[in-house]
Write a protein that holds these residues in place. Structure first.
Motif, mmCIF file in Angstrom:
data_model
loop_
_atom_site.group_PDB
_atom_site.id
_atom_site.type_symbol
_atom_site.label_atom_id
_atom_site.label_comp_id
_atom_site.label_asym_id
_atom_site.label_seq_id
_atom_site.Cartn_x
_atom_site.Cartn_y
_atom_site.Cartn_z
ATOM 1 N N ILE A 131 1.051 -1.622 0.539
ATOM 2 C CA ILE A 131 -0.021 0.071 0.393
ATOM 3 C C ILE A 131 1.106 1.007 0.231
ATOM 4 O O ILE A 131 1.039 1.538 -0.986
ATOM 5 C CB ILE A 131 -1.424 -0.224 1.290
ATOM 6 N N GLU B 153 4.294 1.603 -0.703
ATOM 7 C CA GLU B 153 4.621 1.620 -2.139
ATOM 8 C C GLU B 153 3.713 1.791 -3.092
ATOM 9 O O GLU B 153 4.460 2.310 -3.995
ATOM 10 C CB GLU B 153 5.585 0.284 -2.330
ATOM 11 N N SER B 154 2.957 0.878 -3.824
ATOM 12 C CA SER B 154 2.979 1.433 -4.880
ATOM 13 C C SER B 154 0.536 1.792 -5.027
ATOM 14 O O SER B 154 0.325 2.521 -5.464
ATOM 15 C CB SER B 154 2.091 -0.300 -5.635
ATOM 16 N N GLY B 155 0.182 2.809 -3.305
ATOM 17 C CA GLY B 155 -0.513 3.041 -3.193
ATOM 18 C C GLY B 155 -2.160 2.059 -3.180
ATOM 19 O O GLY B 155 -3.097 2.584 -3.154
ATOM 20 N N GLU B 156 -1.713 0.742 -3.633
ATOM 21 C CA GLU B 156 -3.357 -0.018 -3.305
ATOM 22 C C GLU B 156 -2.282 -1.786 -2.954
ATOM 23 O O GLU B 156 -1.766 -1.516 -3.722
ATOM 24 C CB GLU B 156 -4.525 -0.456 -4.299
ATOM 25 N N THR C 223 -4.138 9.882 0.917
ATOM 26 C CA THR C 223 -3.292 11.461 1.746
ATOM 27 C C THR C 223 -3.749 12.267 1.192
ATOM 28 O O THR C 223 -5.108 12.623 1.036
ATOM 29 C CB THR C 223 -2.398 11.128 -0.276
ATOM 30 N N ILE D 15 1.069 11.502 3.245
ATOM 31 C CA ILE D 15 0.436 9.982 3.559
ATOM 32 C C ILE D 15 -0.475 10.620 5.183
ATOM 33 O O ILE D 15 -0.078 10.567 6.065
ATOM 34 C CB ILE D 15 0.773 8.547 3.864
ATOM 35 N N PHE E 172 -4.142 4.441 5.339
ATOM 36 C CA PHE E 172 -5.156 3.731 4.079
ATOM 37 C C PHE E 172 -6.320 3.306 4.336
ATOM 38 O O PHE E 172 -6.113 2.950 5.906
ATOM 39 C CB PHE E 172 -4.029 2.388 4.066
ATOM 40 N N GLY F 202 0.268 15.607 -1.676
ATOM 41 C CA GLY F 202 1.209 14.166 -0.938
ATOM 42 C C GLY F 202 1.029 14.037 0.064
ATOM 43 O O GLY F 202 2.101 12.055 0.459
ATOM 44 N N ARG G 43 -7.063 0.710 0.198
ATOM 45 C CA ARG G 43 -6.178 2.083 -0.903
ATOM 46 C C ARG G 43 -5.194 3.430 0.131
ATOM 47 O O ARG G 43 -5.823 3.681 1.389
ATOM 48 C CB ARG G 43 -7.189 2.535 -1.433
ATOM 49 N N LEU G 44 -4.800 3.851 0.049
ATOM 50 C CA LEU G 44 -3.643 4.567 -0.118
ATOM 51 C C LEU G 44 -4.281 6.163 0.329
ATOM 52 O O LEU G 44 -4.932 6.327 -0.389
ATOM 53 C CB LEU G 44 -2.391 5.005 -0.369
#
Length: 334
Positions: free
Chosen positions: A70, A72-75, A99, A105, A108, A103, A96-97
């Motif tokens: 999550i 690293e890739s957002g999901e 933000t 964080i 999630f 940007g 799902r991230l």
């Protein structure tokens, strides 16, 4: 806006799925009531929990890896087993991230969905496809030998006119009938166990023992043991397993004792006979594997198909007294 927030929260509470929000440190900060219901925990107990704390030890590394995905890739998407108030459940977990506009964080959010039935159906379908291939190989291979014997004796009888060959032809045909009947049994018993309910193992095992030809052999049962099973298929499982123990464990001087035991994950059946060579233990449940004269080699194969029809697993090890021990893990479909 406050009213809108309450409506949203009420809406999330109506979901059959679990909804969750974790902060940037991976701590639980928001959830719907479904999470409370499934794990029997209060809001105070849930607050701040880590994702891994909900799931079985074996699946925690996969959950940890999914969390890393999550960030690293957002999901992410992962499956994991958990013990819940409704029994053991396989969850499909999304993430799902979250933000800020700049940007940074926040954490999630995701949904946990019960996919236990879907996973079990896929597992059973895969097993049934495997059996179809096995049955084709069995019929092509195991019927070839008795068919060749019958044809050979038929040709000899046609050449010599000697009717003595009829007995050998009849024996070969009987052998083929036994193989076909065992394949049919394995096919029927290997389908999904449909009539699952709490079953008294002691009663079913005793009934199965009465069908076994014994000559001094004895059966030892626990005082009580209940499992969720299809009664008819469970009885067939014990019948085949008991016959195997008696046929391979007993000698003229030493009749075997067979025991049914409760275990942490299910139950076990063991005997005090000579046991099974460790080199053969991986193969004993295969179709056509027999170490006795006249056997078709389907007894333990049928045991395996019935086991898998329930979503269980079975392994063979050494018994307490050195004989064979068959251990049934009722959580084997994991």
């Amino acid at each position: 806006m406050a009213g809108d927030g309450r409506v949203l929260e009420r809406a999330l509470d109506t979901l059959d799925d679990v909804f969750y929000v974790y902060d940037a440190g991976g701590r639980l900060i928001h959830w719907n009531r479904r999470l409370n219901e499934l794990f029997g925990l209060s809001d105070a107990e849930l607050d701040g929990m880590l994702p891994t704390e909900f799931f079985e030890e074996a699946d925690r590394p996969a959950v940890e890896a999914a969390m890393a995905d999550i960030f690293e890739s957002g999901e992410t998407l992962v499956e994991a087993w958990a013990e819940t108030t409704q029994g053991r459940v396989r969850f499909e977990l999304t993430g799902r991230l979250l933000t800020e506009e700049d940007g940074s964080i926040l954490g999630f959010a995701g949904v946990g969905r019960d996919v236990t039935d879907r996973r079990e159906q896929a597992w059973h379908l895969a097993k049934q496809n495997e059996r179809l291939e096995e049955f084709a190989d069995i019929l092509a291979h195991d019927l070839r030998s008795p068919l060749a014997v019958a044809n050979g004796h038929l040709e000899l009888m046609q050449t010599t006119g000697e009717r003595d060959h009829l007995a050998d032809i009849a024996a070969a045909h009987e052998r083929m009938e036994h193989i076909i009947e065992d394949v049919r049994t394995a096919t029927r018993e290997g389908t999904l166990a449909a009539d699952v309910m709490p079953i008294d193992v002691v009663v079913v095992a005793r009934e199965a023992w009465e069908t076994v030809e014994i000559d001094g052999e004895t059966l030892e049962l626990p005082s009580e043991l209940t499992v969720d099973a299809d009664a008819k298929r469970l009885r067939r499982l014990f019948e085949n397993l008991f016959r195997n123990c008696v046929d391979h464990g007993s000698t003229e001087r030493s009749p075997v004792t067979v025991r049914v035991l409760a275990t942490e994950r299910g139950f076990a059946v063991e005997d005090d006979g000579p046991g099974i060579d460790p080199a053969d233990r991986e193969d004993v449940f295969g179709p056509g594997i027999s170490h006795s004269d006249g056997g078709t080699g389907f007894g333990l194969y049928i045991v395996r198909t019935i086991t898998e029809a329930h979503g269980w697993s079975v392994t063979v090890t050494e018994g307490t007294d050195g004989g064979a021990r068959f251990e049934f893990d009722l959580r084997g479909a994991a």
